[in-house]
Design a protein around this motif. Structure first.
Motif, PDB file in Angstrom:
ATOM      1  N   UNK A  67       0.830  -1.204   0.000  1.00 49.75           N
ATOM      2  CA  UNK A  67       0.000   0.000   0.000  1.00 49.75           C
ATOM      3  C   UNK A  67       0.869   1.260   0.000  1.00 49.75           C
ATOM      4  N   UNK A  87      -0.150   3.650  -2.830  1.00 46.68           N
ATOM      5  CA  UNK A  87      -1.292   4.152  -2.063  1.00 46.68           C
ATOM      6  C   UNK A  87      -2.612   3.911  -2.784  1.00 46.68           C
ATOM      7  N   UNK A 124      -8.118   4.337  -6.881  1.00 44.62           N
ATOM      8  CA  UNK A 124      -9.137   5.158  -6.227  1.00 44.62           C
ATOM      9  C   UNK A 124      -9.674   6.227  -7.183  1.00 44.62           C
ATOM     10  N   UNK A 148     -12.159   4.523  -9.230  1.00 40.13           N
ATOM     11  CA  UNK A 148     -13.303   4.161  -8.388  1.00 40.13           C
ATOM     12  C   UNK A 148     -14.206   5.378  -8.159  1.00 40.13           C
ATOM     13  N   UNK A 149     -13.603   6.553  -7.972  1.00 38.34           N
ATOM     14  CA  UNK A 149     -14.401   7.776  -7.841  1.00 38.34           C
ATOM     15  C   UNK A 149     -15.234   7.985  -9.105  1.00 38.34           C
ATOM     16  N   UNK A 191     -18.283   5.784  -8.990  1.00 32.75           N
ATOM     17  CA  UNK A 191     -19.301   6.352  -8.105  1.00 32.75           C
ATOM     18  C   UNK A 191     -19.975   7.554  -8.765  1.00 32.75           C
ATOM     19  N   UNK A 209     -17.638  13.188  -4.278  1.00 39.63           N
ATOM     20  CA  UNK A 209     -16.812  12.264  -5.067  1.00 39.63           C
ATOM     21  C   UNK A 209     -16.076  13.024  -6.170  1.00 39.63           C
ATOM     22  N   UNK A 222     -13.191  14.690  -4.614  1.00 41.09           N
ATOM     23  CA  UNK A 222     -12.263  13.629  -4.232  1.00 41.09           C
ATOM     24  C   UNK A 222     -11.497  13.119  -5.454  1.00 41.09           C
ATOM     25  N   UNK A 238     -10.661  14.756  -8.223  1.00 46.65           N
ATOM     26  CA  UNK A 238      -9.603  15.711  -8.583  1.00 46.65           C
ATOM     27  C   UNK A 238      -8.416  15.534  -7.635  1.00 46.65           C
ATOM     28  N   UNK A 239      -8.723  15.413  -6.348  1.00 44.17           N
ATOM     29  CA  UNK A 239      -7.659  15.263  -5.351  1.00 44.17           C
ATOM     30  C   UNK A 239      -6.860  13.971  -5.568  1.00 44.17           C
ATOM     31  N   UNK A 240      -7.586  12.860  -5.793  1.00 46.52           N
ATOM     32  CA  UNK A 240      -6.908  11.568  -5.980  1.00 46.52           C
ATOM     33  C   UNK A 240      -6.005  11.604  -7.209  1.00 46.52           C
ATOM     34  N   UNK A 246      -4.556  14.218  -8.587  1.00 47.76           N
ATOM     35  CA  UNK A 246      -3.366  15.034  -8.290  1.00 47.76           C
ATOM     36  C   UNK A 246      -2.377  14.253  -7.423  1.00 47.76           C
ATOM     37  N   UNK A 264      -6.678  -5.950  -1.336  1.00 48.62           N
ATOM     38  CA  UNK A 264      -6.355  -4.549  -1.020  1.00 48.62           C
ATOM     39  C   UNK A 264      -7.297  -3.611  -1.759  1.00 48.62           C
ATOM     40  N   UNK A 319     -17.389   8.352   1.745  1.00 48.54           N
ATOM     41  CA  UNK A 319     -18.261   9.205   0.936  1.00 48.54           C
ATOM     42  C   UNK A 319     -19.695   9.160   1.450  1.00 48.54           C
ATOM     43  N   UNK A 377     -12.057  25.011  -5.837  1.00 52.27           N
ATOM     44  CA  UNK A 377     -10.759  25.108  -5.162  1.00 52.27           C
ATOM     45  C   UNK A 377      -9.554  24.865  -6.044  1.00 52.27           C
TER      46      UNK A 377
END
Ligand code: HEM
Lengths: 263, 242
Positions: free
Chosen positions: A52, A56, A61, A64-65, A68, A111, A114, A116-118, A120, B31, B43, B71
């Motif tokens: 992990x 990470x 992820x 996955x976002x 969703x 989501x 999230x 955009x964050x993931x 980056x 995982x 979420x 943002x």
């Protein structure tokens, strides 16, 4: 064991998963090869690549976002009306009178942030682990395209509620685009679908948001995943011949490089 | 074209160490499942407890103050306060994307793949670059906000204009020069201080990009209020329309 047998050892389950429960090495190979979703993966991966703290899981992820967002987004489309007169009120009614409406809208919004964050963070992980180096150089470029698409998806969605927040964020955005040297005016008109923010803008951004950009993202993500596999899967350590750590040198001495299947 | 006609480059001598292998099922699949479950739960909780904003109906007559982008664009919106909009809104983001995409074509050595922070110098260089960038960004923002420009206004460009220089100097040339000088000086320092190779210079420059993005985004989100003036987060009043 009894329960597991009940679920796994029957004709119906076996008609879906021919291999049965993957409890032997052979079945663990077969389960990946035989499954549409799992065969995105190789059959076996370096142990350190699944740690992990190496990736990470950020690329996973990110996608996955997107899944969703697709599910909650379809729900929102059942109620949202892309017209200047009705858009805002359809969102209000989502929040107030549609069953689960507020929940789905919240989930879609969070989501999106999230994702955009993931993306980056994923880019940052790839950078600091040196995973952009050849042969992964072009996949890094594909990644940059994905970053842009992700932000465009998020930003086009921002306009749709047609509230003050949306309207003025778009104003700021269109002014920025409109200041482009030489083609500013054309960019501005293309963004707004005319000279001012209105119905033409809304329907344009709505179409991009719900059809064009998601489809494009799916196509480009497919290229991204394909190349991760073709470039030799997740990166593992490569040292300069003269400067490999002593421990690695000793371990690799004599033993032929583990060049097993890439199925 | 036959193989022989392809350009021949000296192959890089490297030692690859993929290490031991494990089966994807169950080692990776489990995982992925746990990651998906954690984020689904997260979420769901967020969706239950935090409402997505919805303010008043769009009204072209009433400008909220401040009006902010989402943002991830607030870094660019922050730049917009300090320079010509074509520079902040178009040229800088385009240049950033092109330069990011160019990284693997500048740093082409395979050695260094697959290791966090590359070498023992990697982490010190990252920390130094982050601090260097942050100090520059915060200082310049403070100077541009408070530097008196004579006639009661403030800022670097207004001051230069009051000296009789054309606006382009303060709004285009000075910011552009700074945006080139800061990463360039960082690269020079890192090269001298750590005897950095290409990869280590890339680490310094990416950290410059990342730290700038984070600092500008934080300032744009939490420290800009009414009239896009600098203030503490608790002094920011919600823009009209809430
Ligand atoms: C929608 C956005 C994206 C998705 C869904 C995505 C997905 C993934 C996934 C699932 C992997 C496998 C390894 C991992 O999870 O870390 C991966 C690897 C990779 N991604 Fe992305 N990615 C996205 C954006 C990006 C961006 C913005 C970049 C960089 C600019 C990038 C560059 C790479 C590279 C170079 C690899 C190979 C890494 C390695 O071998 O260790 N991707 N991506």
């Amino acid at each position: 064991m009894r329960l597991r047998d009940l679920i796994v050892n029957n004709r119906f389950f076996k008609s879906i998963y021919r291999t049965g429960y993957p409890d032997t090495a052979r079945k663990r190979v077969m389960v990946v090869i035989n499954s549409l979703a799992l065969h995105l993966h190789p059959v076996r991966v370096p142990k350190r690549a699944v740690r992990v703290t190496y990736t990470w899981g950020l690329g996973g992820l990110s996608i996955f976002m997107f899944v969703i967002l697709t599910i909650t987004g379809v729900f929102l489309m059942f109620y949202y009306v892309p017209s200047v007169r009705e858009a805002y009120w359809s969102v209000v009614s989502l929040d107030t009178s549609v069953m689960m409406g507020q929940f789905m809208r919240n989930m879609h919004r969070w989501a999106a942030h999230m994702m955009v964050l993931m993306v980056l963070l994923h880019m940052t992980r790839v950078f600091y682990t040196g995973s952009y180096k050849p042969p992964r150089d072009f996949n890094w470029v594909i990644g940059i395209v994905l970053l842009v698409l992700t932000m465009l998806l998020s930003f086009t969605g921002y306009l749709l509620p047609w509230d003050q927040l949306a309207y003025w964020a778009i104003t700021v955005g269109a002014e920025m685009g409109g200041s482009a040297p030489f083609v500013g005016k054309q960019v501005n008109i293309a963004l707004l679908g005319g000279f001012e923010i209105g119905q033409a803008t809304l329907i344009r951004w709505y179409t991009l948001h719900v059809i064009f950009l998601p489809l494009l993202l799916i196509v480009v993500v497919s290229m991204h995943f394909w190349r991760v596999r073709k470039d030799g899967n997740i990166s593992t350590p490569i040292y300069p011949a003269e400067a490999a750590p002593e421990e690695v040198r000793r371990r690799l001495q004599g033993s032929a490089p583990a060049n097993d299947e890439m199925a | 074209m036959s193989q022989e006609q392809l350009p021949v480059t000296e192959p890089e001598q490297v030692i690859e160490d993929p290490g031991e292998k494990v089966h994807v099922w169950p080692h990776l699949v489990s995982i992925e499942l746990v990651g998906a479950l954690i984020f689904t739960l997260l979420l769901i909780l967020m969706a239950i407890f935090v409402k997505a904003p919805l303010v008043d109906l769009a009204n072209p007559e009433v400008t909220p103050n401040p009006s902010k982008a989402p943002w991830y664009f607030l870094g660019l919106q922050e730049l917009l306060l300090h320079m010509h909009p074509a520079l902040a809104g178009v040229i800088v983001p385009t240049a950033v994307l092109v330069l990011l995409a160019a990284i693997p074509y500048i740093d082409t050595k395979r050695a260094g793949t697959g290791v966090w922070f590359y070498s023992p110098k990697g982490i010190p260089i990252t920390i130094f670059s982050a601090i260097y960038t942050t100090v520059w960004n915060v200082s310049l923002i403070l100077i541009d906000e408070y530097l008196p420009a004579g006639d009661g206004s403030t800022g670097i460009a207004p001051l230069l204009i009051s000296w009789g220089l054309p606006p382009a100097v303060g709004y285009v040339f000075v910011p552009a020069a700074l945006m080139i000088f800061i990463p360039w000086s960082l690269a020079v320092i890192v090269k001298r201080r750590w005897d950095a190779d290409t990869r280590e210079l890339m680490i310094a420059l990416y950290t410059f990009f990342l730290a700038s993005f984070i600092v500008l985004t934080i300032i744009g989100t939490g420290f800009r209020g009414h009239g896009m003036k600098l203030m503490w987060p608790w002094q920011i009043e919600p823009p009209i329309g809430h």
